[in-house]
Structure formats: C-alpha cells, structure tokens
Design an enzyme around this catalytic site. Structure first.
Site, PDB file in Angstrom:
ATOM      1  CG  HIS A  18      -1.962   1.080   1.160  1.00  0.00           C
ATOM      2  ND1 HIS A  18      -1.686   2.377   1.532  1.00  0.00           N
ATOM      3  CD2 HIS A  18      -3.236   1.069   0.711  1.00  0.00           C
ATOM      4  CE1 HIS A  18      -2.784   3.107   1.322  1.00  0.00           C
ATOM      5  NE2 HIS A  18      -3.731   2.335   0.824  1.00  0.00           N
TER       6      HIS A  18
ATOM      7  CD  GLU B 125      -5.521   1.727  -2.978  1.00  0.00           C
ATOM      8  OE1 GLU B 125      -6.692   1.778  -2.620  1.00  0.00           O
ATOM      9  OE2 GLU B 125      -4.575   1.788  -2.185  1.00  0.00           O
TER      10      GLU B 125
HETATM   11  P1  PGA Z   1      -9.543   6.242   0.268  1.00  0.00           P
HETATM   12  O1  PGA Z   1      -8.346   5.197   0.529  1.00  0.00           O
HETATM   13  O2  PGA Z   1     -10.721   5.450  -0.206  1.00  0.00           O
HETATM   14  O3  PGA Z   1      -9.774   6.884   1.618  1.00  0.00           O
HETATM   15  O4  PGA Z   1      -9.050   7.221  -0.754  1.00  0.00           O
HETATM   16  C1  PGA Z   1      -8.111   4.149  -0.347  1.00  0.00           C
HETATM   17  C2  PGA Z   1      -6.857   3.418   0.092  1.00  0.00           C
HETATM   18  O5  PGA Z   1      -5.900   4.081   0.521  1.00  0.00           O
HETATM   19  O6  PGA Z   1      -6.788   2.183  -0.006  1.00  0.00           O
END
Ligand code: PGA
Length: 246
Positions: free
Chosen positions: A91, A161
């Site tokens: 992540h 992401e």
């Molecule tokens: P968010 O986070 O939906 O708050 O943007 C997503 C993540 O970091 O996995």
C-alpha cells in the site's frame, strides 16, 4: 465484484470494529459481491474467530520475514492463523515509510507460502505529460512478477491506487475514461508475465476516493473487478450507501 475495505488505523475501538463487521455480514448476506474487510490485526483475530459469514478477512500488511527473533513483526503465518485469507501488500502508505519493490516482493512470497491471497497495490504519485508514470507502473509490476513463478503470479490480485487520488473527494478522484485506460494498460503489462488468459483473469481493483457519488459509474464503465475502499468503508452510513449504490 470484490468490495474490499481498507480500515487503515481509522478503527481504534472493538465496539466500532464489531459494528462494521456486523454491517459487512448483513450486506454480504444479501449480495452477490464478495466482501473483504481488513481490521487492525488484534481486531481481525477476534472477529475472524467467530466468523461463519461470507465476509473474508485481509491483513493490512504482513512481515517480510518468517517467525523468530523479530520483535513486533506480524508474519504471514500469524495473519493466517488469526483468520486472514488475503494480505494487502505494498500500500502507498507503507511505501511512503520506505517499503521498496524488493521488500514488497519478499512480503508477497511469504503471503503465497502461507496460502494468503496477495492484493498488490500499485499506483503513481503524480501524472506527467511525458507519460513517465506509465513506466513507473510497469516497473512496480515487473519488479515483483519477474521473481515469481507462473503459478504464483496467477494468485495475485492487483489494486490500482493512484496516490494523487487517495483520501480526497470523489470529484478529485479518477475519471471513468482515465481508469478505463489504466486498466487496459495494467492488463497489457500483465500479459508480458502471464500466459494464456492469465492477464485477463487477474482481478484488478481500483482504490482512491471511491464513495457513493462515483462508485457506480467507475464500476460500470471501466472494466475493473472491484474496489479497495478506505474512508468510505469505515463509517456505517457511508459504507452501506456505497454498497447500495453498486
Ligand atoms: P480512500 O483510501 O478510499 O480513503 O481514498 C483508499 C486506500 O488508501 O486504499
């Protein structure tokens, strides 16, 4: 679709963890979507212990080592014993504190060795007009996949992401057009490492400011297989509204 929620360190009480789990169970029992939640590890342990529902558990991170004299580490064996069947790896909030592709590959190998399904996060910090972010993404995939066997590669779920879209509002999130392009690009890169239908069968999730306002459009238009949801997944109202929107 896969609906995975990343609880991060948002949930710091057992009471709230129990309520969110109860909601996920209720939503899952009326849905064809696959629900995955990722409580902080001690909470994951006690919730998963009594789990007979369709909801699965994901470790938010796992150690890059095996057990032994490693103070503070939560190994993939411990995560599995606690009840996790998925492990979130790489992540951006972990990469931001120094995790690099080498360490992430080690984590992935430990997850696979314990039979945990890895969800590998990739995503560019920013976009540039020269398209260097595409090369960056390719490298995030290539550096991990190159060291794994075909069989191992086929176990991986990708979570795209883009860092610039995380923790914002839905208006600052990605557009359907851009996401569609990125999913095609990611599958093209995957096809260099996976034979046959491997690339098209790899689940690709999207995460980054997904909420009730944009979930439906992103789900319908872009070719993704699900979402990784942060903030909107840790409040009862926003989570149930989001799932209803899907
Ligand atoms: P968010 O986070 O939906 O708050 O943007 C997503 C993540 O970091 O996995």
């Amino acid at each position: 679709m896969i609906i995975a929620t990343n609880w991060k360190a948002y949930v710091e009480s057992k009471e709230k963890a129990k309520k969110l789990f109860a909601l996920a169970k209720r939503l899952a029992s009326h849905s064809t979507h696959e629900f995955i939640i990722s409580p902080p590890m001690p909470f994951l342990g006690f919730l998963a212990d009594k789990n007979h529902s369709k909801v699965s558990f994901m470790a938010q991170d796992i150690s890059s080592t095996v057990g032994g004299a490693k103070t503070g580490e939560i190994t993939s064996a411990v995560a599995r014993e606690a009840g996790a069947t998925y492990a979130l790896i790489g992540h951006s909030e972990r990469r931001a504190i120094g995790e690099d592709n080498t360490l992430i590959t080690q984590k992935l190998q430990h997850a696979l060795a314990q039979g945990l399904k890895p969800i590998l996060c990739i995503g560019e910090r920013e976009r540039d007009v020269d398209g260097e972010y595409l090369a960056f993404l390719r490298e995030e995939i290539a550096s991990v996949y190159a060291t794994l066997s075909q069989k191992e590669r086929l176990q991986i779920i990708i979570a795209y992401e883009p860092i610039w879209a995380i923790g914002k509002t839905s208006t600052e999130s990605i557009t359907v057009t851009d996401l569609t392009e990125m999913i095609l690009y990611i599958r093209k890169v995957l096809s260099d490492f996976l034979s046959g239908r491997g690339a098209s069968c790899t689940p690709v999730l999207y995460g980054g400011s997904v909420d009730t306002d944009n979930a439906r459009a992103l789900a319908e238009g872009s070719g993704i297989d699900g979402f990784l949801i942060g903030r909107a997944g840790v409040e009862l109202d926003s989570f149930s509204e989001l799932v209803r929107a899907l």
